[in-house]
Design an enzyme around this catalytic site. Sequence first.
Site: not given
Ligand code: PLP
Length: 390
Positions: A58, A111, A184, A209
């Site tokens: 962890r 998001y 982000d 992504k």
């Molecule tokens: C998908 C996404 C998230 C969240 O991420 P997860 O891996 O699904 O928890 C946060 N910000 C953006 C812009 C996203 O496209």
Amino acid sequence: MSTQDQAHSIKGGFETRAIHAGYEPDLATGAVIPPIYATSTYKQDGVGGLRGGYEYSRSANPTRTALEGNIAALEEGERGFAFASGLAAEDTLVRALCRPGDHVVIPDDAYGGTFRLFDKVEQVWGLAHSPAPVSDVERVAAAIRPGETKLVWVETPTNPLLNIGDITALAAVAHDAGALLVVDNTFASPYLQQPLTLGADVVVHSTTKYCGGHSDVVGGALVVRDLDLAERITFHQNAMGAVAGPFDSWLTLRGLKTLALRMDRHCDNAERVVDFLTSHPRVGDVIYPGLETHPGHEVAQRQMKRFGGMVSFRVTGGESHALQVCERTQVFTLGESLGGVESLIEHPGRMTHASVAGTDLEVPADLVRLSVGIETADDLVADLDRALGD
Ligand SMILES: *Cc1c(COP(=O)(O)O)cnc(C)c1O
């Protein structure tokens, strides 16, 4: 020297760092790729005699350390942290840096999962939030509550309308108020945009992504330059425990090695698709930061290498036409998420953004969103042409 420090001794261009940073061939075997260290604990050489600082997985695991060093190098940061999902990274960051009574500014088109985290989870614990449009620095500044606002949180480009925030200007506004700027960077990926070099304090990724890039793993990451911030995140990452497992870390690291190649093809194909859509009689607005008509084009040109693989457009035939297009494509797969090698199509109003219907965040019913993949561009164009109809 920890493995993350070794990561920073790797210099060179983005592609070189993507392939080499974070890991040196294993001393014992010469393995060029980090093994999947499927182990929870580590033999100690006498009590407290740790090898390479590893004690319990962890706290740290060598496969995860390799990923963390790699993504830190790609974002030109000092420390990277890998989590079980993007939202796990976000929650850990917020709880590391905010306390009850604090306030954060978030994008008014954040998001959906990020909005839900602030609105339904963090707010219950006493963290207030105000939405503001990331493309309007003055409105972001006006949403800041001096003394209370700890974080200004932005996405750029945003989802699904691909609004652009000026990272340098937003950092100045946040810092003037004693707040930190969190970006982000999921939609751009570190290949197209490096927010820390533009003044941001923390970069957040859903590595699910573009970073992972193959739609086969869910993960998240944080990257920072400041070592005090890094220490607070290190503590919370271990204390909260939402870490990336070794196999997930391995898949994500494997994805990052080809990020530059994939992103260039995503951008090439998106440009081809945009060219096609802008001249199609059954398509209205085409939304892509690479278009000169996009209100954020100039800022995007300044802070992004290229304009990415996400394209949104409105059809002339209303919602039923938009739904038809989504259901008729054969190469574009109908589905949520984005950033994988395969092209995806979705109807934000009924799918990713259904939860904001009836609010200020509602998206047009005739809007279609594409995550343009890396297939043969001619096939993508032909698929959309067929699906749009005459
Ligand atoms: C998908 C996404 C998230 C969240 O991420 P997860 O891996 O699904 O928890 C946060 N910000 C953006 C812009 C996203 O496209």
